[in-house]
Design a protein around this motif. Structure first.
Motif, mmCIF file in Angstrom:
data_model
loop_
_atom_site.group_PDB
_atom_site.id
_atom_site.type_symbol
_atom_site.label_atom_id
_atom_site.label_comp_id
_atom_site.label_asym_id
_atom_site.label_seq_id
_atom_site.Cartn_x
_atom_site.Cartn_y
_atom_site.Cartn_z
ATOM 1 N N UNK A 11 0.848 -1.200 0.000
ATOM 2 C CA UNK A 11 0.000 0.000 0.000
ATOM 3 C C UNK A 11 0.877 1.242 0.000
ATOM 4 N N UNK A 12 1.925 1.238 0.820
ATOM 5 C CA UNK A 12 2.843 2.380 0.865
ATOM 6 C C UNK A 12 3.493 2.612 -0.500
ATOM 7 N N UNK A 13 3.855 1.534 -1.186
ATOM 8 C CA UNK A 13 4.458 1.671 -2.516
ATOM 9 C C UNK A 13 3.463 2.248 -3.521
ATOM 10 N N UNK A 14 2.216 1.814 -3.446
ATOM 11 C CA UNK A 14 1.186 2.385 -4.325
ATOM 12 C C UNK A 14 1.032 3.890 -4.073
ATOM 13 N N UNK A 15 1.010 4.258 -2.822
ATOM 14 C CA UNK A 15 0.889 5.681 -2.473
ATOM 15 C C UNK A 15 2.116 6.462 -2.938
ATOM 16 N N UNK A 16 3.282 5.853 -2.770
ATOM 17 C CA UNK A 16 4.522 6.514 -3.194
ATOM 18 C C UNK A 16 4.516 6.770 -4.698
ATOM 19 N N UNK A 17 4.007 5.815 -5.462
ATOM 20 C CA UNK A 17 3.909 6.019 -6.917
ATOM 21 C C UNK A 17 2.958 7.169 -7.247
ATOM 22 N N UNK A 18 1.905 7.317 -6.474
ATOM 23 C CA UNK A 18 0.961 8.408 -6.699
ATOM 24 C C UNK A 18 1.607 9.773 -6.470
ATOM 25 N N UNK A 19 2.582 9.814 -5.578
ATOM 26 C CA UNK A 19 3.262 11.079 -5.263
ATOM 27 C C UNK A 19 3.942 11.652 -6.504
ATOM 28 N N UNK A 20 4.479 10.773 -7.333
ATOM 29 C CA UNK A 20 5.205 11.242 -8.514
ATOM 30 C C UNK A 20 4.300 11.475 -9.722
ATOM 31 N N UNK A 21 3.002 11.267 -9.562
ATOM 32 C CA UNK A 21 2.061 11.501 -10.655
ATOM 33 C C UNK A 21 1.991 12.992 -10.957
ATOM 34 N N UNK A 22 2.107 13.324 -12.228
ATOM 35 C CA UNK A 22 2.033 14.742 -12.585
ATOM 36 C C UNK A 22 0.601 15.236 -12.421
ATOM 37 N N UNK A 23 0.488 16.473 -12.076
ATOM 38 C CA UNK A 23 -0.824 17.099 -11.979
ATOM 39 C C UNK A 23 -1.505 16.963 -10.627
ATOM 40 N N UNK A 24 -0.845 16.327 -9.647
ATOM 41 C CA UNK A 24 -1.496 16.269 -8.342
ATOM 42 C C UNK A 24 -1.184 17.541 -7.569
ATOM 43 N N UNK A 25 -2.101 17.928 -6.751
ATOM 44 C CA UNK A 25 -1.920 19.152 -5.973
ATOM 45 C C UNK A 25 -0.983 18.896 -4.795
ATOM 46 N N UNK A 26 -0.496 19.955 -4.189
ATOM 47 C CA UNK A 26 0.367 19.852 -3.012
ATOM 48 C C UNK A 26 -0.377 19.175 -1.865
ATOM 49 N N UNK A 27 -1.665 19.436 -1.749
ATOM 50 C CA UNK A 27 -2.474 18.813 -0.700
ATOM 51 C C UNK A 27 -2.563 17.307 -0.928
ATOM 52 N N UNK A 28 -2.793 16.892 -2.172
ATOM 53 C CA UNK A 28 -2.845 15.457 -2.479
ATOM 54 C C UNK A 28 -1.496 14.797 -2.205
ATOM 55 N N UNK A 29 -0.422 15.470 -2.625
ATOM 56 C CA UNK A 29 0.916 14.920 -2.409
ATOM 57 C C UNK A 29 1.163 14.715 -0.913
ATOM 58 N N UNK A 30 0.819 15.706 -0.123
ATOM 59 C CA UNK A 30 1.021 15.574 1.322
ATOM 60 C C UNK A 30 0.170 14.445 1.895
ATOM 61 N N UNK A 120 7.827 18.034 10.631
ATOM 62 C CA UNK A 120 8.997 17.576 9.888
ATOM 63 C C UNK A 120 8.674 17.661 8.401
ATOM 64 N N UNK A 121 8.843 18.828 7.835
ATOM 65 C CA UNK A 121 8.491 19.005 6.422
ATOM 66 C C UNK A 121 9.392 18.192 5.499
ATOM 67 N N UNK A 122 10.540 17.731 5.994
ATOM 68 C CA UNK A 122 11.454 16.940 5.171
ATOM 69 C C UNK A 122 10.906 15.560 4.832
ATOM 70 N N UNK A 123 9.872 15.120 5.537
ATOM 71 C CA UNK A 123 9.268 13.817 5.243
ATOM 72 C C UNK A 123 8.845 13.754 3.783
ATOM 73 N N UNK A 124 8.448 14.878 3.227
ATOM 74 C CA UNK A 124 8.027 14.898 1.827
ATOM 75 C C UNK A 124 9.163 14.478 0.895
ATOM 76 N N UNK A 125 10.396 14.741 1.315
ATOM 77 C CA UNK A 125 11.556 14.453 0.470
ATOM 78 C C UNK A 125 12.324 13.200 0.886
ATOM 79 N N UNK A 126 12.008 12.634 2.036
ATOM 80 C CA UNK A 126 12.817 11.529 2.554
ATOM 81 C C UNK A 126 12.024 10.243 2.771
ATOM 82 N N UNK A 127 10.894 10.121 2.129
ATOM 83 C CA UNK A 127 10.074 8.922 2.285
ATOM 84 C C UNK A 127 10.855 7.666 1.922
ATOM 85 N N UNK A 128 11.681 7.734 0.897
ATOM 86 C CA UNK A 128 12.417 6.536 0.462
ATOM 87 C C UNK A 128 13.391 6.055 1.538
#
Length: 142
Positions: A11-30, A120-128
């Motif tokens: 599930x986490x991997x599916x969500x992670x793939x969604x993060x890189x989808x173009x056109x998602x808003x910042x709210x969706x990404x978070x 911790x705003x860095x979570x957005x960049x350090x999920x991997x």
């Protein structure tokens, strides 16, 4: 048939793939990042918890009772498991490493679950990197 906590990693991997989808808003990404981290943490925690209870049942239950009876200690199953790993196993042990990783991940998971904005705003960049830590725990318990 019992639930396999490794499914949360998928599930986490599916969500992670969604993060890189173009056109998602910042709210969706978070939202995806918060949810992905939560799934990573709970997969790691529950796999570790089941394994430690299976391997060290009597010692863990004794430690848990002592911990809960001491009113000066923080409560909760996560705190007990983490402190058991750190207190009852040498620093060279994979069990100690599991406790150390969970201790690092727990406040981030709490941040993702409860805080607006993220502390911790860095979570957005350090999920991997957190995914690697969760996978380390999976490797230890397999």
């Amino acid at each position: 048939m019992s639930f396999d906590w490794r499914a949360l990693l998928e599930v986490a991997e599916l969500l992670e793939r969604q993060i890189s989808t173009s056109g998602i808003s910042a709210v969706q990404k978070e939202a995806y990042v918060r949810s992905a981290f939560n799934r990573l943490y709970y997969a790691a925690f529950n796999l570790a918890n089941e394994t430690i209870i299976s391997l060290y049942n009597d010692d863990f239950l004794g430690f848990s009772r002592e911990w809960k009876d001491d009113l000066s200690k923080p409560k909760g199953s996560h705190v007990v498991l983490i402190n058991y790993c750190l207190a009852r196993h040498p620093a060279t042990s994979p069990i100690y490493d599991i406790g150390n990783i969970l201790q690092q991940m727990k406040p981030v998971r709490e941040d993702c679950d409860y805080h607006l904005p993220l502390r911790n705003s860095q979570i957005l960049n350090t999920l991997s990197s957190y995914k690697e830590q969760a996978m380390f725990i999976v490797g230890c318990v397999d």
